[in-house]
Scaffold this motif. Structure first.
Motif, PDB file in Angstrom:
ATOM      1  N   GLY A  39      75.534 114.735  57.238  1.00 32.27           N
ATOM      2  CA  GLY A  39      74.654 115.887  57.540  1.00 32.27           C
ATOM      3  C   GLY A  39      74.186 114.766  57.581  1.00 32.27           C
ATOM      4  O   GLY A  39      73.425 113.650  56.044  1.00 32.27           O
ATOM      5  N   PRO A  42      67.713 114.259  55.067  1.00 32.26           N
ATOM      6  CA  PRO A  42      66.364 113.773  54.096  1.00 32.26           C
ATOM      7  C   PRO A  42      68.090 112.706  53.488  1.00 32.26           C
ATOM      8  O   PRO A  42      67.935 111.841  52.967  1.00 32.26           O
ATOM      9  N   ALA A  43      68.705 113.510  52.264  1.00 36.95           N
ATOM     10  CA  ALA A  43      69.346 113.474  51.562  1.00 36.95           C
ATOM     11  C   ALA A  43      70.883 112.543  51.763  1.00 36.95           C
ATOM     12  O   ALA A  43      70.495 111.145  51.960  1.00 36.95           O
ATOM     13  N   GLU A  63      77.399 113.862  61.648  1.00 39.41           N
ATOM     14  CA  GLU A  63      76.487 114.542  62.040  1.00 39.41           C
ATOM     15  C   GLU A  63      76.527 115.885  62.806  1.00 39.41           C
ATOM     16  O   GLU A  63      77.242 115.487  64.379  1.00 39.41           O
ATOM     17  N   ARG A  65      74.532 117.845  65.158  1.00 40.23           N
ATOM     18  CA  ARG A  65      74.077 118.221  66.270  1.00 40.23           C
ATOM     19  C   ARG A  65      74.202 116.646  66.334  1.00 40.23           C
ATOM     20  O   ARG A  65      75.265 116.253  66.298  1.00 40.23           O
ATOM     21  N   GLN A 140      59.236 116.257  59.128  1.00 40.58           N
ATOM     22  CA  GLN A 140      60.985 115.444  58.150  1.00 40.58           C
ATOM     23  C   GLN A 140      61.624 114.429  59.098  1.00 40.58           C
ATOM     24  O   GLN A 140      61.877 113.032  58.839  1.00 40.58           O
ATOM     25  N   PHE A 166      81.653 118.538  59.756  1.00 42.36           N
ATOM     26  CA  PHE A 166      83.035 119.422  58.470  1.00 42.36           C
ATOM     27  C   PHE A 166      83.324 120.305  59.213  1.00 42.36           C
ATOM     28  O   PHE A 166      82.871 121.069  58.921  1.00 42.36           O
ATOM     29  N   ASP A 205      75.012 118.545  53.712  1.00 46.30           N
ATOM     30  CA  ASP A 205      75.485 118.826  54.849  1.00 46.30           C
ATOM     31  C   ASP A 205      73.634 120.628  54.550  1.00 46.30           C
ATOM     32  O   ASP A 205      74.427 121.698  55.285  1.00 46.30           O
ATOM     33  N   ARG A 268      50.140 123.564  59.433  1.00 43.10           N
ATOM     34  CA  ARG A 268      51.497 124.024  59.495  1.00 43.10           C
ATOM     35  C   ARG A 268      51.164 125.574  58.417  1.00 43.10           C
ATOM     36  O   ARG A 268      49.776 125.397  58.476  1.00 43.10           O
ATOM     37  N   TYR A 270      52.040 128.513  56.650  1.00 45.92           N
ATOM     38  CA  TYR A 270      53.547 129.701  55.605  1.00 45.92           C
ATOM     39  C   TYR A 270      52.800 130.665  55.593  1.00 45.92           C
ATOM     40  O   TYR A 270      52.171 130.678  55.221  1.00 45.92           O
ATOM     41  N   TYR A 316      61.682 130.845  58.262  1.00 43.14           N
ATOM     42  CA  TYR A 316      62.665 130.304  57.124  1.00 43.14           C
ATOM     43  C   TYR A 316      62.443 130.924  55.381  1.00 43.14           C
ATOM     44  O   TYR A 316      61.697 131.613  54.293  1.00 43.14           O
ATOM     45  N   ASP A 346      69.863 119.876  49.585  1.00 43.91           N
ATOM     46  CA  ASP A 346      70.196 121.864  49.726  1.00 43.91           C
ATOM     47  C   ASP A 346      71.010 122.155  49.396  1.00 43.91           C
ATOM     48  O   ASP A 346      71.823 123.251  49.156  1.00 43.91           O
ATOM     49  N   GLY A 358      61.711 120.645  48.187  1.00 45.76           N
ATOM     50  CA  GLY A 358      62.898 119.850  49.723  1.00 45.76           C
ATOM     51  C   GLY A 358      63.650 119.000  49.620  1.00 45.76           C
ATOM     52  O   GLY A 358      64.451 118.696  49.114  1.00 45.76           O
TER      53      GLY A 358
HETATM   54  P1  FAD Z   1      69.016 119.633  55.262  1.00 47.86           P
HETATM   55  O1  FAD Z   1      67.849 118.363  56.052  1.00 47.86           O
HETATM   56  O2  FAD Z   1      69.435 121.123  55.647  1.00 47.86           O
HETATM   57  O3  FAD Z   1      69.607 119.197  55.769  1.00 47.86           O
HETATM   58  C1  FAD Z   1      71.716 118.889  56.374  1.00 47.86           C
HETATM   59  C2  FAD Z   1      72.124 117.839  57.438  1.00 47.86           C
HETATM   60  O4  FAD Z   1      73.512 118.789  57.755  1.00 47.86           O
HETATM   61  C3  FAD Z   1      71.675 118.911  58.819  1.00 47.86           C
HETATM   62  O5  FAD Z   1      71.388 117.789  60.077  1.00 47.86           O
HETATM   63  C4  FAD Z   1      72.780 119.431  59.473  1.00 47.86           C
HETATM   64  O6  FAD Z   1      72.915 119.866  61.234  1.00 47.86           O
HETATM   65  C5  FAD Z   1      74.163 119.488  58.965  1.00 47.86           C
HETATM   66  N1  FAD Z   1      75.312 119.810  59.006  1.00 47.86           N
HETATM   67  C6  FAD Z   1      75.036 121.214  58.448  1.00 47.86           C
HETATM   68  N2  FAD Z   1      76.383 121.382  58.316  1.00 47.86           N
HETATM   69  C7  FAD Z   1      77.334 120.239  58.592  1.00 47.86           C
HETATM   70  C8  FAD Z   1      78.724 120.230  59.231  1.00 47.86           C
HETATM   71  N3  FAD Z   1      79.514 121.545  57.946  1.00 47.86           N
HETATM   72  N4  FAD Z   1      79.394 119.350  59.081  1.00 47.86           N
HETATM   73  C9  FAD Z   1      77.887 118.215  60.362  1.00 47.86           C
HETATM   74  N5  FAD Z   1      76.930 118.612  59.986  1.00 47.86           N
HETATM   75  C10 FAD Z   1      76.138 119.098  59.484  1.00 47.86           C
HETATM   76  N6  FAD Z   1      61.331 123.091  53.944  1.00 47.86           N
HETATM   77  C11 FAD Z   1      59.974 123.147  53.689  1.00 47.86           C
HETATM   78  O7  FAD Z   1      59.491 122.270  52.211  1.00 47.86           O
HETATM   79  N7  FAD Z   1      59.509 123.422  54.466  1.00 47.86           N
HETATM   80  C12 FAD Z   1      59.965 124.085  55.253  1.00 47.86           C
HETATM   81  O8  FAD Z   1      59.148 124.748  56.017  1.00 47.86           O
HETATM   82  C13 FAD Z   1      61.601 124.541  55.457  1.00 47.86           C
HETATM   83  N8  FAD Z   1      61.318 124.523  56.697  1.00 47.86           N
HETATM   84  C14 FAD Z   1      62.936 124.503  57.326  1.00 47.86           C
HETATM   85  C15 FAD Z   1      63.582 125.189  58.209  1.00 47.86           C
HETATM   86  C16 FAD Z   1      64.659 125.103  58.227  1.00 47.86           C
HETATM   87  C17 FAD Z   1      65.368 125.559  59.176  1.00 47.86           C
HETATM   88  C18 FAD Z   1      65.910 124.511  57.749  1.00 47.86           C
HETATM   89  C19 FAD Z   1      67.356 124.213  58.086  1.00 47.86           C
HETATM   90  C20 FAD Z   1      65.100 123.400  56.443  1.00 47.86           C
HETATM   91  C21 FAD Z   1      64.254 123.955  55.961  1.00 47.86           C
HETATM   92  N9  FAD Z   1      63.650 123.075  54.925  1.00 47.86           N
HETATM   93  C22 FAD Z   1      62.046 123.403  54.470  1.00 47.86           C
HETATM   94  C23 FAD Z   1      64.421 122.310  53.653  1.00 47.86           C
HETATM   95  C24 FAD Z   1      64.105 121.540  54.063  1.00 47.86           C
HETATM   96  O9  FAD Z   1      63.773 120.723  55.727  1.00 47.86           O
HETATM   97  C25 FAD Z   1      64.891 121.128  52.949  1.00 47.86           C
HETATM   98  O10 FAD Z   1      65.180 120.859  51.565  1.00 47.86           O
HETATM   99  C26 FAD Z   1      65.375 119.791  53.423  1.00 47.86           C
HETATM  100  O11 FAD Z   1      65.627 119.016  54.185  1.00 47.86           O
HETATM  101  C27 FAD Z   1      67.025 119.396  52.812  1.00 47.86           C
HETATM  102  O12 FAD Z   1      68.003 117.979  53.167  1.00 47.86           O
HETATM  103  P2  FAD Z   1      68.635 118.266  52.295  1.00 47.86           P
HETATM  104  O13 FAD Z   1      69.428 116.438  53.147  1.00 47.86           O
HETATM  105  O14 FAD Z   1      69.346 118.214  51.717  1.00 47.86           O
HETATM  106  O15 FAD Z   1      69.221 118.643  54.031  1.00 47.86           O
END
Ligand code: FAD
Length: 632
Positions: A39, A42-43, A63, A65, A140, A166, A205, A268, A270, A316, A346, A358
């Motif tokens: 994934g 951000p994390a 990833e 995507r 982001q 994955f 992810d 933006r 909400y 969302y 997440d 988040g």
């Molecule tokens: P994510 O940013 O969700 O990243 C996960 C990544 O893993 C993605 O790039 C995804 O494509 C990838 N992935 C997932 N499954 C797989 C797999 N099986 N194999 C390979 N890659 C995979 N937060 C807010 O504060 N305001 C908002 O308006 C808001 N809107 C959002 C809208 C959407 C559609 C999403 C998904 C999230 C939103 N968030 C929002 C939440 C915020 O983006 C997350 O809290 C933050 O991005 C968490 O980071 P992360 O790295 O944990 O996960």
């Protein structure tokens, strides 16, 4: 920023020379990988950027995507994150392009005519000066771009491997015990699967994490989700606070969180769509952009919103949920084995978007696990260090969810339900340190000492992030923020705040410097032979005198390491006080001198007197997983 120590650099000095696994890094995913990150949110991107500073470690990030995130998702960047960006070298650049929050406005129904909203209060964003860094709003996608740039410019030259999904994993034995099944999501091999073997897997992810389910973790929390119609739009409007962050409540309970965005026009909204029952079957996601805009206009009355362009919109939908653990070690296995698979961001915690947390908390998860993996894989620490990840970050996530529940419940209240007219804005101001990201306080462990000597440095609480202050660099007389000199390079920091004497006077600071440089019990002695004197430990000294009084030649050699192939003496680690803002006063430091040890992720690890060499040696023996031989 330091460069030219390997000779003259004629290009962009931010692009570090490739080293180790960064030299001839294969384009294809290898069969065997030290750390596989799943994934590129951000994390995951922060974890990759941090591990890119460990060129002996093979790190790959998959990833699903086909390419970079272009638009949408989170946008709130708390000051703690900007502080983190500083360590990754892009705080100034991202601040220049971001929207900066200085105030927030609160709008409520006009008591004389509740069908109209009126501004009821304004609140300063950081009333207590928690950080020297701002609170920003920026997409982001841009944050991810900057981390990608850092990862690609670091010695290990990490770039995401797009187009891999994955599918699942099993943990077995051997040097690369985690077998991971991946599926191609793009290109000629789309749909085909392959298996790679990793020493460690970081699941970043997202909320529907498959890494989480593959290690048997479950999310627990509210049964129902809360839904918002989110839209990033440009519009013509007579609402006067369109360029301010606003919480807007209408008389019928409908509410909007308005977030002005970077660039001066975009914003933006909400728009609250309420609780979604567990049996909704995805109906809420059918809410159209037209419905979201109509609802926004109804809440904003008497003002109007004429949307001219919709850049992104989404429904969302998220609940308050937390996993039972953040790694693959089952409760009954605790103490018997160390983790191989971790989940971050997440994947382990979800909550509302209203406190803008988040992306921020997810990044700190990535920071926390990545340096630890680097240290374990380089043999600097034992594998037991990895157990501190779940122990430290689960508490943070739990606190976040509790805070967010209170905040989002409050924002969803009808005006008549508040105990006082200013309850919402009072809560916002009173709790500002939490959403800014500074309430994290790690408890004692192998990398956090006790608070027995805390009174020696009251302004650097053990377990909390090192709050920077100014000092004047002796060599070039520059007033600098001490904390900003610490890059995300995986090194421990040892700040020696000197006793009142000058260098070269057989003072306790001189004695400590000598011990650091020459004692076998010193942490510096554990560094690899032949490398930089400060390869693993960055020791700096801050004298109580103005810089003009300090003879740099008399400063102990521990604070003037020899670095690079030419063995240049680094003169940049010696400081005097800034008379206009004396760091000893600003951070309440004992004038007899004090040592402050800071972790690679910027958290204060321990505070000790200058003479406590035994305890300092013992602390780092613990970090190395050795039995402490030195006694205080
Ligand atoms: P994510 O940013 O969700 O990243 C996960 C990544 O893993 C993605 O790039 C995804 O494509 C990838 N992935 C997932 N499954 C797989 C797999 N099986 N194999 C390979 N890659 C995979 N937060 C807010 O504060 N305001 C908002 O308006 C808001 N809107 C959002 C809208 C959407 C559609 C999403 C998904 C999230 C939103 N968030 C929002 C939440 C915020 O983006 C997350 O809290 C933050 O991005 C968490 O980071 P992360 O790295 O944990 O996960």
């Amino acid at each position: 920023m330091q460069f030219h120590h390997h000779g003259y650099v004629s290009g962009d000095p931010r692009i570090e020379p490739a080293a180790g696994t960064g030299v001839d890094r294969p384009a294809e995913l290898p069969e065997q990988i030290d750390v596989l990150i799943v994934g590129s949110g951000p994390a995951g991107m922060l974890a990759a950027a941090q591990l890119a500073q460990f060129p002996s470690v093979t790190t790959r990030l998959v990833e699903r995507r086909p390419g970079r995130l272009a638009i949408g998702q989170a946008d709130g960047i708390q000051a703690r994150s900007v502080e983190t960006f500083q360590a990754f070298g892009f705080a100034e650049r991202i601040t220049a392009e971001a929207y900066q929050i200085t105030e927030m406005a609160f709008w409520k129904p006009d008591p004389r005519d509740p069908s109209r909203i009126v501004r009821s209060a304004r609140a300063q964003d950081d009333p207590h000066g928690i950080s020297e860094f701002p609170h920003l709003i920026v997409n982001q996608a841009r944050v991810l771009d900057y981390f990608a740039e850092f990862a690609a410019s670091s010695p290990a030259r990490i770039t995401p491997d797009y187009g891999y999904e994955f599918v699942g994993l099993t943990v077995g034995d051997g040097e690369f015990p985690v077998a991971v099944t991946l599926k191609h999501t793009a290109g000629a091999e789309e749909g085909t699967e392959r298996t790679v073997h990793a020493k460690y897997v970081v699941g970043a992810d997202g909320a529907r994490s498959r890494v989480r389910s593959s290690i048997g973790c479950t999310l627990a929390g509210d049964a129902a989700n809360h839904a918002w119609g989110v839209m990033d739009v440009v519009a013509s409007t007579d609402f006067p606070d369109i360029r301010l962050k606003c919480a807007i409540q209408s008389h019928d309970g409908g509410s909007i969180l308005l977030i002005p965005r970077e660039g001066g026009h975009l914003f933006r909204m909400y728009v609250d769509l309420g609780e979604v029952p567990a049996d909704d079957a995805g109906n809420v996601r059918k809410t159209t952009i037209e419905q979201i805009i109509a609802q926004a206009n109804a809440i904003l009355s008497p003002y109007t919103l004429d949307v001219r362009n919709v850049a992104w919109h989404s429904v969302y939908e998220v609940g308050h949920r937390l996993t039972d653990r953040f790694d693959d070690v089952l409760p009954e296995e605790l103490g018997d084995r160390t983790p191989r698979v971790f989940i971050t961001g997440d994947a382990c915690h979800t909550h509302s978007a209203k406190a803008g947390q988040g992306m921020n908390v997810s990044m700190q998860d990535g920071f926390n696990i990545a340096w630890k993996l680097g240290h374990v894989l380089e043999g600097r620490s034992p594998a037991s260090l990895l157990s501190t990840y779940s122990a430290e970050r689960q508490v943070v996530a739990k606190n976040l969810i509790d805070f967010d529940k209170t905040w989002s419940t409050m924002m969803a209240k009808k005006p008549e339900e508040f105990s006082s007219p200013s309850e919402l804005e009072d809560f916002y101001v009173r709790t500002a340190e939490f959403p800014a990201g500074f309430m994290t306080e790690y408890t004692p462990s192998m990398i956090v000492g006790g608070a027995e000597q805390q009174e020696l440095a009251a302004g650097f609480p053990v377990g909390k992030r090192f709050k920077s202050a100014r000092a004047v660099r002796v060599s070039d007389t520059n007033p600098l923020h001490l904390g900003h000199q610490a890059k995300a390079d995986g090194r421990w920091r040892i700040y020696v705040f000197a006793d009142p004497a000058l260098p070269g006077t057989d003072s306790p600071t001189d004695a400590l410097g000598e011990w650091l440089a020459s004692s076998p019990e010193s942490p510096l002695a554990a560094q690899p032979a032949g490398g930089d004197d400060d390869a693993w430990f960055d020791a700096r000294v801050i004298y109580q005198h103005p810089h003009t009084e300090i003879d740099i030649n008399a400063v102990p050699r521990a604070f003037k390491p020899e670095v690079g192939p030419f063995r240049l003496t680094d003169l940049n680690k010696v400081y005097g006080v800034d008379p206009a803002a004396d760091i000893f006063d600003e951070r309440q430091l004992d004038r007899a001198g004090v040592v402050v040890v800071v972790r690679p992720d910027q958290y204060v690890a321990t505070v000790l007197p200058l003479t406590a060499t035994g305890e300092l040696g013992a602390f780092f023996a613990g970090v190395r997983g050795e039995r402490a031989t030195a006694q205080a």
